[in-house]
Design a protein around this motif. Structure first.
Motif, PDB file in Angstrom:
ATOM      1  N   ASP A   7       5.782   8.000 -91.308  1.00  0.00           N
ATOM      2  CA  ASP A   7       6.005   9.413 -91.605  1.00  0.00           C
ATOM      3  C   ASP A   7       7.201   9.948 -90.825  1.00  0.00           C
ATOM      4  O   ASP A   7       7.989  10.740 -91.345  1.00  0.00           O
ATOM      5  N   GLY A   8       7.328   9.498 -89.579  1.00  0.00           N
ATOM      6  CA  GLY A   8       8.453   9.948 -88.754  1.00  0.00           C
ATOM      7  C   GLY A   8       9.791   9.490 -89.312  1.00  0.00           C
ATOM      8  O   GLY A   8      10.762  10.256 -89.331  1.00  0.00           O
ATOM      9  N   LEU A   9       9.850   8.245 -89.793  1.00  0.00           N
ATOM     10  CA  LEU A   9      11.095   7.743 -90.386  1.00  0.00           C
ATOM     11  C   LEU A   9      11.464   8.534 -91.640  1.00  0.00           C
ATOM     12  O   LEU A   9      12.630   8.871 -91.853  1.00  0.00           O
ATOM     13  N   ALA A  10      10.462   8.845 -92.462  1.00  0.00           N
ATOM     14  CA  ALA A  10      10.722   9.634 -93.667  1.00  0.00           C
ATOM     15  C   ALA A  10      11.158  11.048 -93.307  1.00  0.00           C
ATOM     16  O   ALA A  10      12.072  11.615 -93.925  1.00  0.00           O
ATOM     17  N   ALA A  11      10.518  11.634 -92.286  1.00  0.00           N
ATOM     18  CA  ALA A  11      10.862  12.991 -91.861  1.00  0.00           C
ATOM     19  C   ALA A  11      12.282  13.060 -91.307  1.00  0.00           C
ATOM     20  O   ALA A  11      12.973  14.078 -91.464  1.00  0.00           O
ATOM     21  N   LEU A  12      12.741  11.979 -90.684  1.00  0.00           N
ATOM     22  CA  LEU A  12      14.109  11.944 -90.159  1.00  0.00           C
ATOM     23  C   LEU A  12      15.152  11.992 -91.265  1.00  0.00           C
ATOM     24  O   LEU A  12      16.324  12.288 -91.010  1.00  0.00           O
ATOM     25  N   ILE A  13      14.718  11.683 -92.486  1.00  0.00           N
ATOM     26  CA  ILE A  13      15.615  11.793 -93.631  1.00  0.00           C
ATOM     27  C   ILE A  13      15.531  13.194 -94.237  1.00  0.00           C
ATOM     28  O   ILE A  13      16.545  13.857 -94.458  1.00  0.00           O
ATOM     29  N   SER A  14      14.300  13.648 -94.494  1.00  0.00           N
ATOM     30  CA  SER A  14      14.129  14.896 -95.242  1.00  0.00           C
ATOM     31  C   SER A  14      14.335  16.160 -94.408  1.00  0.00           C
ATOM     32  O   SER A  14      14.987  17.110 -94.865  1.00  0.00           O
ATOM     33  N   VAL A  15      13.787  16.198 -93.197  1.00  0.00           N
ATOM     34  CA  VAL A  15      13.825  17.433 -92.406  1.00  0.00           C
ATOM     35  C   VAL A  15      15.251  17.896 -92.096  1.00  0.00           C
ATOM     36  O   VAL A  15      15.591  19.068 -92.336  1.00  0.00           O
ATOM     37  N   PRO A  16      16.121  17.026 -91.563  1.00  0.00           N
ATOM     38  CA  PRO A  16      17.481  17.510 -91.280  1.00  0.00           C
ATOM     39  C   PRO A  16      18.238  17.944 -92.527  1.00  0.00           C
ATOM     40  O   PRO A  16      19.070  18.868 -92.462  1.00  0.00           O
ATOM     41  N   VAL A  17      17.964  17.314 -93.677  1.00  0.00           N
ATOM     42  CA  VAL A  17      18.636  17.729 -94.913  1.00  0.00           C
ATOM     43  C   VAL A  17      18.344  19.187 -95.211  1.00  0.00           C
ATOM     44  O   VAL A  17      19.248  19.995 -95.462  1.00  0.00           O
ATOM     45  N   TRP A  18      17.058  19.571 -95.156  1.00  0.00           N
ATOM     46  CA  TRP A  18      16.676  20.952 -95.487  1.00  0.00           C
ATOM     47  C   TRP A  18      17.124  21.944 -94.420  1.00  0.00           C
ATOM     48  O   TRP A  18      17.616  23.028 -94.735  1.00  0.00           O
ATOM     49  N   VAL A  19      16.945  21.581 -93.146  1.00  0.00           N
ATOM     50  CA  VAL A  19      17.301  22.518 -92.065  1.00  0.00           C
ATOM     51  C   VAL A  19      18.807  22.789 -92.050  1.00  0.00           C
ATOM     52  O   VAL A  19      19.246  23.951 -91.992  1.00  0.00           O
ATOM     53  N   TYR A  20      19.612  21.724 -92.138  1.00  0.00           N
ATOM     54  CA  TYR A  20      21.053  21.920 -92.074  1.00  0.00           C
ATOM     55  C   TYR A  20      21.610  22.497 -93.373  1.00  0.00           C
ATOM     56  O   TYR A  20      22.661  23.151 -93.365  1.00  0.00           O
ATOM     57  N   LEU A  21      20.905  22.271 -94.483  1.00  0.00           N
ATOM     58  CA  LEU A  21      21.274  22.946 -95.724  1.00  0.00           C
ATOM     59  C   LEU A  21      21.151  24.459 -95.551  1.00  0.00           C
ATOM     60  O   LEU A  21      22.046  25.225 -95.936  1.00  0.00           O
ATOM     61  N   GLY A  22      20.028  24.893 -94.960  1.00  0.00           N
ATOM     62  CA  GLY A  22      19.837  26.317 -94.689  1.00  0.00           C
ATOM     63  C   GLY A  22      20.875  26.848 -93.720  1.00  0.00           C
ATOM     64  O   GLY A  22      21.390  27.967 -93.891  1.00  0.00           O
ATOM     65  N   TYR A  23      21.200  26.057 -92.723  1.00  0.00           N
ATOM     66  CA  TYR A  23      22.177  26.476 -91.708  1.00  0.00           C
ATOM     67  C   TYR A  23      23.554  26.708 -92.321  1.00  0.00           C
ATOM     68  O   TYR A  23      24.187  27.743 -92.089  1.00  0.00           O
ATOM     69  N   PHE A  24      24.029  25.764 -93.121  1.00  0.00           N
ATOM     70  CA  PHE A  24      25.370  25.879 -93.685  1.00  0.00           C
ATOM     71  C   PHE A  24      25.433  26.849 -94.865  1.00  0.00           C
ATOM     72  O   PHE A  24      26.510  27.337 -95.208  1.00  0.00           O
ATOM     73  N   GLY A  25      24.268  27.129 -95.467  1.00  0.00           N
ATOM     74  CA  GLY A  25      24.259  28.057 -96.593  1.00  0.00           C
ATOM     75  C   GLY A  25      23.731  29.434 -96.250  1.00  0.00           C
ATOM     76  O   GLY A  25      23.438  30.225 -97.151  1.00  0.00           O
ATOM     77  N   ALA A  26      23.635  29.721 -94.969  1.00  0.00           N
ATOM     78  CA  ALA A  26      23.021  30.990 -94.535  1.00  0.00           C
ATOM     79  C   ALA A  26      23.732  32.215 -95.078  1.00  0.00           C
ATOM     80  O   ALA A  26      23.100  33.235 -95.358  1.00  0.00           O
ATOM     81  N   ASP A  27      25.051  32.152 -95.243  1.00  0.00           N
ATOM     82  CA  ASP A  27      25.823  33.314 -95.678  1.00  0.00           C
ATOM     83  C   ASP A  27      26.062  33.349 -97.189  1.00  0.00           C
ATOM     84  O   ASP A  27      26.758  34.239 -97.683  1.00  0.00           O
ATOM     85  N   ASN A  28      25.516  32.371 -97.903  1.00  0.00           N
ATOM     86  CA  ASN A  28      25.728  32.312 -99.353  1.00  0.00           C
ATOM     87  C   ASN A  28      24.402  32.041-100.031  1.00  0.00           C
ATOM     88  O   ASN A  28      24.044  30.898-100.302  1.00  0.00           O
ATOM     89  N   HIS A  29      23.651  33.097-100.291  1.00  0.00           N
ATOM     90  CA  HIS A  29      22.290  32.980-100.806  1.00  0.00           C
ATOM     91  C   HIS A  29      22.241  32.265-102.157  1.00  0.00           C
ATOM     92  O   HIS A  29      21.378  31.414-102.384  1.00  0.00           O
ATOM     93  N   GLN A  30      23.169  32.582-103.043  1.00  0.00           N
ATOM     94  CA  GLN A  30      23.159  31.984-104.378  1.00  0.00           C
ATOM     95  C   GLN A  30      23.436  30.480-104.303  1.00  0.00           C
ATOM     96  O   GLN A  30      22.789  29.664-104.975  1.00  0.00           O
ATOM     97  N   TRP A  31      24.435  30.112-103.490  1.00  0.00           N
ATOM     98  CA  TRP A  31      24.745  28.690-103.295  1.00  0.00           C
ATOM     99  C   TRP A  31      23.539  27.965-102.725  1.00  0.00           C
ATOM    100  O   TRP A  31      23.210  26.846-103.137  1.00  0.00           O
TER     101      TRP A  31
END
Length: 213
Positions: free
Chosen positions: A143-167
């Motif tokens: 589960d930890g190995l899978a989370a290391l793939i999925s969790v950073p994708v979603w968190v950093y997606l939110g981080y880089f898209g914070a100022d562009n809601h539609q994107w």
């Protein structure tokens, strides 16, 4: 106001603890998408309410603790858990049988891929604990190995898209497909690595057996 906006507002007002607790609630099968929760955590970091790297650590911990809780609950309570709310709504007899068939066919690989199956994670993790087929250490590793793939994708997606809601909304919809592509590439790469390793060992063994005494 959509769910993402409500979560962003709530997390911005309450910080890391709110994100952590929300992920624990997601882990027990509450109707709050874990992926959207992770994105919201990244967004508040992008808006300056949190540090994105700390947010990544907090979300990883929240995800793993929530998943481990479901596994241990299944392991400890056994089939009695199937009759307790809210689990009996999430893990229906029909879904439990379907998950068992998947375990029989795919084994531990099912635990790894469950992280990429929204709506199935809780059922799979509880079932893994119920069956006693997998040790807690192996479960946490997969589960930890899978989370290391999925969790950073979603968190950093939110981080880089914070100022562009539609994107951001566009990529949230595309994100699950993207994760499957990343997973596919990773599996192919690992498979190729072990194939090359096996081939080299076979060549060395062949050369050793053919060498004169």
């Amino acid at each position: 106001m959509d769910l993402l906006t409500r979560l962003i507002t709530f997390f911005a007002e309450n910080g890391y603890l709110a994100v952590f607790m929300a992920l624990l609630v997601c882990g027990i099968g509450a109707p709050i998408p874990e992926d959207v929760t992770l994105v919201a955590g990244g967004v508040i970091a992008g808006l300056g309410y949190a540090n994105v790297h700390v947010m990544f650590a907090v979300t990883m911990l929240g995800v793993l603790v929530g998943d481990a809780g479901m596994f241990l609950a299944g392991h400890h309570y056994g089939v009695r858990l199937l009759h307790k709310r809210p689990l009996k709504w999430v893990l229906t007899p029909k879904r439990y049988c379907a998950v068992q068939k998947q375990f029989e066919q795919y084994g531990n690989r099912m635990l790894f891929t469950a992280r990429f199956l929204p709506g199935m994670r809780t059922a799979v993790f509880v079932s893994a604990g119920l069956t006693h087929r997998v040790s807690f250490t192996r479960f946490l590793l997969l589960d930890g190995l899978a989370a290391l793939i999925s969790v950073p994708v979603w968190v950093y997606l939110g981080y880089f898209g914070a100022d562009n809601h539609q994107w951001l909304l566009t990529w949230i919809h595309r994100g699950q497909t993207g994760l499957w592509i990343v997973l596919g590439v990773l599996v192919i790469g690992i498979g190729f690595y072990f194939w090359r390793r096996h081939k080299k060992r076979a060549e060395r063994s062949s050369n050793a057996s053919n060498s004169p005494d």
